[in-house]
Scaffold this active site. Structure first.
Site, PDB file in Angstrom:
ATOM      1  N   SER A 263      17.811  16.258   8.142  1.00 59.92           N
ATOM      2  CA  SER A 263      16.784  15.639   7.286  1.00 59.92           C
ATOM      3  C   SER A 263      17.397  14.690   6.261  1.00 59.92           C
ATOM      4  CB  SER A 263      15.970  16.717   6.564  1.00 59.92           C
ATOM      5  OG  SER A 263      16.829  17.598   5.871  1.00 59.92           O
TER       6      SER A 263
ATOM      7  N   ASN B 215      16.709  27.728   0.817  1.00 58.86           N
ATOM      8  CA  ASN B 215      15.256  27.908   0.813  1.00 58.86           C
ATOM      9  C   ASN B 215      14.658  27.837  -0.600  1.00 58.86           C
ATOM     10  OD1 ASN B 215      15.710  28.243   3.493  1.00 58.86           O
ATOM     11  ND2 ASN B 215      15.185  30.415   3.591  1.00 58.86           N
TER      12      ASN B 215
ATOM     13  N   THR C 198     -28.585   0.012  -4.824  1.00 62.63           N
ATOM     14  CA  THR C 198     -28.550   1.216  -4.005  1.00 62.63           C
ATOM     15  C   THR C 198     -28.809   0.692  -2.595  1.00 62.63           C
ATOM     16  OG1 THR C 198     -30.915   1.621  -4.273  1.00 62.63           O
ATOM     17  CG2 THR C 198     -29.476   2.731  -5.835  1.00 62.63           C
ATOM     18  N   HIS C 199     -28.178   1.313  -1.613  1.00 62.65           N
ATOM     19  CA  HIS C 199     -28.244   0.831  -0.216  1.00 62.65           C
ATOM     20  C   HIS C 199     -27.783  -0.620  -0.109  1.00 62.65           C
ATOM     21  CE1 HIS C 199     -30.881   4.383   0.443  1.00 62.65           C
ATOM     22  NE2 HIS C 199     -31.359   4.032  -0.743  1.00 62.65           N
TER      23      HIS C 199
ATOM     24  N   SER D  35      -4.910 -18.695   4.599  1.00 61.01           N
ATOM     25  CA  SER D  35      -4.930 -18.577   6.057  1.00 61.01           C
ATOM     26  C   SER D  35      -4.075 -19.696   6.638  1.00 61.01           C
ATOM     27  CB  SER D  35      -6.371 -18.707   6.552  1.00 61.01           C
ATOM     28  OG  SER D  35      -6.396 -19.158   7.894  1.00 61.01           O
TER      29      SER D  35
ATOM     30  N   LYS E 240      -9.441 -21.126   2.966  1.00 64.49           N
ATOM     31  CA  LYS E 240      -9.483 -19.690   2.720  1.00 64.49           C
ATOM     32  C   LYS E 240      -8.641 -19.225   1.547  1.00 64.49           C
ATOM     33  CE  LYS E 240     -10.637 -16.846   5.773  1.00 64.49           C
ATOM     34  NZ  LYS E 240     -11.714 -15.869   5.760  1.00 64.49           N
TER      35      LYS E 240
ATOM     36  N   ASN F 270      -7.963 -15.332   0.611  1.00 61.45           N
ATOM     37  CA  ASN F 270      -8.327 -13.989   1.061  1.00 61.45           C
ATOM     38  C   ASN F 270      -7.939 -12.899   0.057  1.00 61.45           C
ATOM     39  OD1 ASN F 270      -9.320 -14.993   3.504  1.00 61.45           O
ATOM     40  ND2 ASN F 270      -7.269 -14.965   4.417  1.00 61.45           N
TER      41      ASN F 270
ATOM     42  N   GLU G  15      -7.879  -5.491   0.241  1.00 63.57           N
ATOM     43  CA  GLU G  15      -8.020  -5.082   1.644  1.00 63.57           C
ATOM     44  C   GLU G  15      -6.906  -4.128   2.066  1.00 63.57           C
ATOM     45  OE1 GLU G  15      -9.751  -8.451   4.394  1.00 63.57           O
ATOM     46  OE2 GLU G  15      -8.495  -9.323   2.851  1.00 63.57           O
TER      47      GLU G  15
ATOM     48  N   TYR H  13      10.134  31.466   4.765  1.00 67.46           N
ATOM     49  CA  TYR H  13      10.504  30.086   5.076  1.00 67.46           C
ATOM     50  C   TYR H  13      10.588  29.862   6.592  1.00 67.46           C
ATOM     51  CZ  TYR H  13      13.107  25.783   5.650  1.00 67.46           C
ATOM     52  OH  TYR H  13      13.465  24.531   6.037  1.00 67.46           O
TER      53      TYR H  13
ATOM     54  N   GLN I 258      10.469  21.535   6.648  1.00 67.02           N
ATOM     55  CA  GLN I 258      11.258  20.307   6.471  1.00 67.02           C
ATOM     56  C   GLN I 258      10.391  19.073   6.737  1.00 67.02           C
ATOM     57  OE1 GLN I 258      15.508  20.210   7.485  1.00 67.02           O
ATOM     58  NE2 GLN I 258      14.968  18.746   9.065  1.00 67.02           N
TER      59      GLN I 258
ATOM     60  N   LYS J  72       8.398  16.516   3.960  1.00 64.84           N
ATOM     61  CA  LYS J  72       8.929  15.464   3.084  1.00 64.84           C
ATOM     62  C   LYS J  72       8.453  14.055   3.399  1.00 64.84           C
ATOM     63  CE  LYS J  72      12.569  18.464   2.044  1.00 64.84           C
ATOM     64  NZ  LYS J  72      11.909  19.416   2.988  1.00 64.84           N
TER      65      LYS J  72
HETATM   66  N1  ARG Z   1      16.300  20.765   4.871  1.00 66.85           N
HETATM   67  C1  ARG Z   1      15.637  22.022   4.727  1.00 66.85           C
HETATM   68  C2  ARG Z   1      14.174  21.779   4.342  1.00 66.85           C
HETATM   69  O1  ARG Z   1      13.850  20.703   4.020  1.00 66.85           O
HETATM   70  C3  ARG Z   1      16.291  22.829   3.657  1.00 66.85           C
HETATM   71  C4  ARG Z   1      16.116  24.291   3.817  1.00 66.85           C
HETATM   72  C5  ARG Z   1      16.837  24.767   5.026  1.00 66.85           C
HETATM   73  N2  ARG Z   1      16.829  26.159   5.138  1.00 66.85           N
HETATM   74  C6  ARG Z   1      17.120  26.786   6.248  1.00 66.85           C
HETATM   75  N3  ARG Z   1      17.059  28.064   6.242  1.00 66.85           N
HETATM   76  N4  ARG Z   1      17.402  26.133   7.356  1.00 66.85           N
HETATM   77  O2  ARG Z   1      13.339  22.637   4.375  1.00 66.85           O
END
Ligand code: ARG
Length: 466
Positions: free
Chosen positions: A30, A117, A162-163, A284, A290, A292, A297, A324, A329, A332
């Protein structure tokens, strides 16, 4: 990014007899995205090490070496000199491995009484807490711009819909204050989320707590949390706070998307209600005339990705057994994208809002069309003793006549109006004007200019107390 690091460097390599499959290494890593948590990871580690020192689990010399090592690593990351390794999986192991490389054996003691964790659960809370603060800052800037605009345009008359059909005349300031109120609830939702997330998971370790004599209150205090979390299993597993942020974010985007829709309509040649300065628009490549409204948007379009991320996070959490799981993971990337999107969209609006110029004549003309004061005529008849339903009928007939004659109600003569009710007198023309109509709605939450000014003053005072 080097991925040539030998497998022996993996902090968990002890029980393994062959190197990780190259694809699995990449698939499970990660660091490419969670490296953005490095500040919060280092802050968490500094607090954890300090607590280990206070509790007598590490010596003062060890704590000093760890803290100095982590701060030097932080400097290198900030300066772009740090080499991240996919083989070291995530931000946590990259930083810890580098610490050990730099300060030796002592670096390996940092993880005493801790697991990735509780470490990651802490990092994301710290990160989201900071981001909420910054989002609330931009939201405040946007709200202040709306208050200024509402105050400036408290007397500006426009059609209320309204509407999307002309309904009753309102003031431009009142319309701005409607947007303000939506954003005020968004602000308080973000604050609610912050209140609930502000508990420190450190000490929960992998899932069950730790056998060391740790001082969780102390770590929590060092990191500005209100206190430690109350259950170790819950601490490392739930990401409800990220889901709350996503939900609050979806509502912010939903509101901005509605603003955007109005700005897109209002800047069109058909409405022509407001002017957006050139710097917020694009042209444009084929149609030279134009201009825009790309910014509104895009904001409207970006609502989709935030709503999508909310569903991703809910689905990610659903059915996970305690405690956990690696599924987490996956929290994120959606979370980061939600925050980036909110930051940009709120900034776009906060920058754009002070530059919005209502076209007063066009707004006034539009309000004069569509029989917007019909309700005022009905209310006038009720004041003369006619039941509202009968008054409704009389006004309906007057409107039909006006349409036939191509005249607004205020353009009909007294005798024309009297065909529909003998209760109508000369004083009717006061209520048929747009000014009379908006001024008569003079109560809390009403559109009267004085009420708009009072609402602005009231909200300014409330914001000063934030
Ligand atoms: N990169 C992991 C996460 O984002 C960190 C925790 C990993 N823990 C584990 N027991 N593999 O959750």
């Amino acid at each position: 990014m080097s991925d040539k690091t030998p497998d022996a460097i993996k902090p968990w390599g002890g029980r393994f007899s062959e190197p990780t499959d190259a694809f699995v290494e990449r698939f499970t890593a990660s660091v490419t995205f969670d490296k953005r948590l490095y500040h919060h990871d280092i802050n968490g580690s500094v607090a954890h090490a300090s607590m280990l020192g206070k509790a007598g689990i590490l010596t003062e010399t060890e704590v000093q070496a760890i803290v100095a090592g982590l701060e030097a690593i932080r400097e290198d990351i900030v300066a772009g000199r740090f080499e991240w390794s996919v083989a070291l999986e995530d931000v946590h192991m990259n930083i810890e491995a580098e610490l050990t490389k730099r300060i030796g054996m002592t670096g390996k003691k940092l993880h005493t009484g801790r697991s990735r964790n509780d470490q990651v659960a802490t990092d994301i809370r710290l990160y989201v807490r900071d981001e909420i603060e910054s989002l609330c800052g931009t939201l405040t800037r946007l709200q202040e711009a709306l208050l200024d605009l509402a105050e400036r345009e408290a007397d500006t008359i426009m059609p209320g819909f309204t509407h999307l059909q002309s309904a009753q005349p309102i003031t431009f300031g009142h319309h701005m204050m409607a947007w303000y109120e939506m954003l005020e609830r968004d602000y308080s939702r973000l604050q609610d989320c912050r209140t609930r997330l502000n508990a420190c998971p450190l000490g929960a370790a992998a899932l069950a707590g730790t056998s060391y004599p740790i001082q969780r209150e102390y770590t929590a205090q060092l990191l500005g949390f209100d206190g430690p979390t109350r259950n170790s299993l819950d601490s490392v597993s739930d990401r409800d706070f990220a889901i709350e942020l996503a939900a609050a974010g979806s509502l912010i985007m939903t509101h901005l998307s509605r603003f955007s829709e109005e700005l897109v309509l209002w800047t069109s040649a058909q409405f022509d209600f407001v002017e957006l300065p050139d710097r917020f628009c694009t042209g444009s490549s084929i149609m030279p005339q134009k201009k825009n409204p790309d910014v509104p948007e895009l904001v409207r379009g970006k609502t989709g990705r935030v709503n999508g991320h909310l569903v991703s996070l809910l689905t990610l959490m659903k059915s996970q057994p305690l405690a956990y799981n690696k599924d987490n993971q996956e929290d994120k990337e959606p979370l980061f994208d939600i925050i980036d999107t909110l930051r940009d969209c709120l900034k776009a609006y906060a920058d754009m809002m002070p530059a919005i110029k209502p076209k007063k004549d066009n707004l006034y003309k539009a309000a004069s069309k569509g029989y917007a004061t019909a309700t005022d005529l009905a209310d006038y008849l009720v004041r003369k003793g006619i039941a509202f339903r009968d008054a409704h009928e009389i006004v309906g007939k007057s409107v039909a006549y006006g349409i036939e004659q191509k005249k607004d109600l205020s353009e009909l003569t007294l005798s024309e109006l009297q065909q529909f009710s003998d209760q109508i007198g000369e004083d009717v023309f006061k209520v048929l004007t747009l000014e009379g109509s908006v001024q008569s709605r003079n109560h809390i939450g009403g559109t009267a200019p004085d009420q708009v000014r009072a609402a602005v003053a009231n909200r300014r005072a409330a914001m000063a107390a934030r």
